[in-house]
Design a protein around this motif. Structure first.
Motif, PDB file in Angstrom:
ATOM      1  N   CYS A  50       0.939  -1.097   0.037  1.00 11.55           N
ATOM      2  CA  CYS A  50       0.048   0.115  -0.097  1.00 11.55           C
ATOM      3  C   CYS A  50       1.107   1.342   0.035  1.00 11.55           C
ATOM      4  O   CYS A  50       1.637   1.345   0.953  1.00 11.55           O
ATOM      5  CB  CYS A  50      -0.895  -0.004   1.256  1.00 11.55           C
ATOM      6  N   THR A  52       0.384   4.488   0.357  1.00 15.18           N
ATOM      7  CA  THR A  52       0.000   5.485   1.286  1.00 15.18           C
ATOM      8  C   THR A  52      -0.214   5.263   2.699  1.00 15.18           C
ATOM      9  O   THR A  52      -0.621   6.183   3.235  1.00 15.18           O
ATOM     10  CB  THR A  52      -1.490   6.097   0.909  1.00 15.18           C
ATOM     11  N   CYS A  73      -6.753   6.178   1.231  1.00 10.76           N
ATOM     12  CA  CYS A  73      -6.747   5.170  -0.175  1.00 10.76           C
ATOM     13  C   CYS A  73      -6.731   5.838  -1.458  1.00 10.76           C
ATOM     14  O   CYS A  73      -7.804   6.796  -1.602  1.00 10.76           O
ATOM     15  CB  CYS A  73      -7.909   4.133  -0.113  1.00 10.76           C
ATOM     16  N   ILE A  74      -5.902   5.594  -2.182  1.00  5.69           N
ATOM     17  CA  ILE A  74      -6.212   6.263  -3.770  1.00  5.69           C
ATOM     18  C   ILE A  74      -6.299   5.321  -4.796  1.00  5.69           C
ATOM     19  O   ILE A  74      -6.225   5.508  -5.920  1.00  5.69           O
ATOM     20  CB  ILE A  74      -4.461   6.832  -4.141  1.00  5.69           C
ATOM     21  N   CYS A  76      -5.600   2.454  -5.990  1.00 11.93           N
ATOM     22  CA  CYS A  76      -4.655   2.045  -6.970  1.00 11.93           C
ATOM     23  C   CYS A  76      -4.767   0.480  -7.161  1.00 11.93           C
ATOM     24  O   CYS A  76      -4.308   0.108  -7.941  1.00 11.93           O
ATOM     25  CB  CYS A  76      -3.085   2.296  -6.168  1.00 11.93           C
ATOM     26  N   GLY A  77      -5.329  -0.282  -6.194  1.00 11.07           N
ATOM     27  CA  GLY A  77      -5.635  -1.753  -6.578  1.00 11.07           C
ATOM     28  C   GLY A  77      -4.440  -2.644  -6.281  1.00 11.07           C
ATOM     29  O   GLY A  77      -4.574  -3.809  -6.181  1.00 11.07           O
ATOM     30  N   CYS A  79      -3.401  -3.524  -3.075  1.00 11.01           N
ATOM     31  CA  CYS A  79      -3.718  -4.662  -2.152  1.00 11.01           C
ATOM     32  C   CYS A  79      -4.524  -5.889  -2.760  1.00 11.01           C
ATOM     33  O   CYS A  79      -4.361  -6.860  -2.361  1.00 11.01           O
ATOM     34  CB  CYS A  79      -4.394  -3.960  -0.986  1.00 11.01           C
TER      35      CYS A  79
HETATM   36  S1  SF4 Z   1      -6.040   0.384  -3.250  1.00 14.24           S
HETATM   37 FE1  SF4 Z   1      -5.262  -0.821  -1.709  1.00 14.24          FE
HETATM   38  S2  SF4 Z   1      -2.977  -0.666  -1.592  1.00 14.24           S
HETATM   39 FE2  SF4 Z   1      -4.121   1.188  -2.921  1.00 14.24          FE
HETATM   40  S3  SF4 Z   1      -4.071   3.115  -1.552  1.00 14.24           S
HETATM   41 FE3  SF4 Z   1      -6.071   1.686  -1.414  1.00 14.24          FE
HETATM   42  S4  SF4 Z   1      -5.881   0.347   0.290  1.00 14.24           S
HETATM   43 FE4  SF4 Z   1      -3.685   1.164  -0.243  1.00 14.24          FE
END
Ligand code: SF4
Length: 271
Positions: A50, A52, A73-74, A76-77, A79
Motif C-alpha cells: 500500500c 499511502t 486510499c488512492i 490503486c488496487g 492490495c
Molecule cells: S487500493 Fe489498497 S493498496 Fe492502493 S491505496 Fe487503497 S488500500 Fe492502499
C-alpha cells in the motif's frame, strides 16, 4: 440549429436519474477496495504494497489489529493484486461527516507463523452507502452556491467536479451551482493536499465565505494528503487548515460520489 434539434431528439434524455435511483455505472468504473475480513489470513502483504499507508498492521501479544483508512486510499488496487481477500468494489456512496468514519479495523488472533486466523471483531466505519437515500428528497428543495477551491490537487478531482455540470450529471437540476466568489458561497468544495503556497489563500477563502457555511474535502489528498501526505510542501489535508464538515474519499471520487457528499453536507447546513 436543425442539426442540434435532430441530435437532441436522437439522443433523448442523457441525464442520470441518480439519486432518485441507482446510477448505471460504466463497466470500467472502479471504487475503493473491499476487505473480506473473515477470509483474511495475513494482512501484511497488502500493507507492504500500500503506497499511502492506508492499511496498517499492529501486533500485541497474541492479538493483531488491521486498520484500513479509506481517507488515505488512492484506489490503486495494489492490495487487491497482493491478496485474494481484498477486491475492488464499485461502491461510491462513501462520504462521511467525520474523519474517523472512514477508518475500519479488525482484530484477529495472531498465530505462531505470523498469519492470523480467528476474527475477533470488526468495527466498520460509518462510510456505508444508501443510508441517506430517504433524506435526499427533503434536502433537494434548497438552492446551494458552491465555491470550488483547488488547494494544490493534480486536477483529477477537478475533472470529476467539472463533470457534475455536464448534461449527464447536470447538478443545476438540484438548484446547486458554482460561483466565482466565496462571498456568494454556502459551501467550499476543496481538493488537494493543501500546498503550503495555497494555505493562506484557503484560509482567506474560508474567512470570506459568509456563515453558515460548510466545507467538503474531496479526494484522498483533501482528506489526508493522499500520496503526498504531509511534507515540506503540503499540509496533509484540508482539516489541517480549516474545519471540514464532510469527507469524500476516492482518487478521484466519481461525480456521483461527490454529489452524495454534497447532499450529505447540505443536510449539515440545514441542521
Ligand atoms: S487500493 Fe489498497 S493498496 Fe492502493 S491505496 Fe487503497 S488500500 Fe492502499
Amino acid at each position: 440549429m436543425f442539426k442540434i434539434l435532430e441530435k437532441t431528439f436522437r439522443t433523448g434524455i442523457v441525464t442520470t436519474a441518480y439519486p432518485e435511483s441507482a446510477p448505471k455505472l460504466p463497466l470500467i468504473a472502479r471504487g475503493l477496495p473491499e476487505f473480506h475480513w473473515a477470509d483474511w489470513r495475513d494482512a501484511r502483504p497488502a500493507a507492504e504494497v500500500c503506497p499511502t499507508g492506508a492499511i496498517t498492521v499492529s501486533d500485541a501479544g497474541r492479538s493483531r489489529t488491521v486498520t484500513v483508512d479509506y481517507g488515505r486510499c488512492i484506489a490503486c488496487g495494489e492490495c487487491a493484486a497482493a491478496d485474494a481477500a481484498v477486491s475492488i468494489s464499485r461502491k461510491f456512496e462513501l462520504a462521511a461527516p467525520a474523519r474517523n468514519d472512514l477508518v475500519t479495523f479488525a482484530e484477529y488472533t495472531l498465530d505462531e507463523d505470523g498469519t492470523h486466523t480467528g476474527l475477533v471483531r470488526t468495527e466498520t466505519g460509518q462510510a456505508v452507502g444508501g443510508r441517506l437515500r430517504r433524506e435526499i428528497d427533503r434536502v433537494l428543495g434548497r438552492s446551494l452556491a458552491i465555491r470550488e477551491v483547488d488547494a494544490g490537487s493534480c486536477n483529477g478531482c477537478e475533472l470529476e467536479i467539472i463533470a457534475l455540470n455536464n448534461p449527464v450529471y447536470d447538478i443545476e437540476r438540484f438548484g446547486i451551482h458554482f460561483v466565482a466568489s466565496p462571498r456568494h458561497a454556502d459551501m467550499l468544495l476543496v481538493t488537494g493536499p493543501v500546498t503550503r503556497n495555497m494555505e493562506l489563500a484557503l484560509r482567506k477563502t474560508y474567512d470570506a465565505a459568509p456563515d453558515p457555511k460548510v466545507v467538503v474535502a474531496v479526494g484522498a489528498c483533501g482528506i489526508s494528503g493522499g500520496i503526498f501526505g504531509t511534507n515540506y510542501a503540503t499540509r496533509g489535508g484540508v482539516d489541517q487548515v480549516i474545519p471540514v464538515d464532510v469527507y469524500v474519499p476516492g482518487c478521484p471520487p466519481r461525480p456521483e460520489a461527490i454529489l452524495y457528499g454534497i447532499l450529505l453536507a447540505v443536510r449539515r447546513l440545514r441542521s
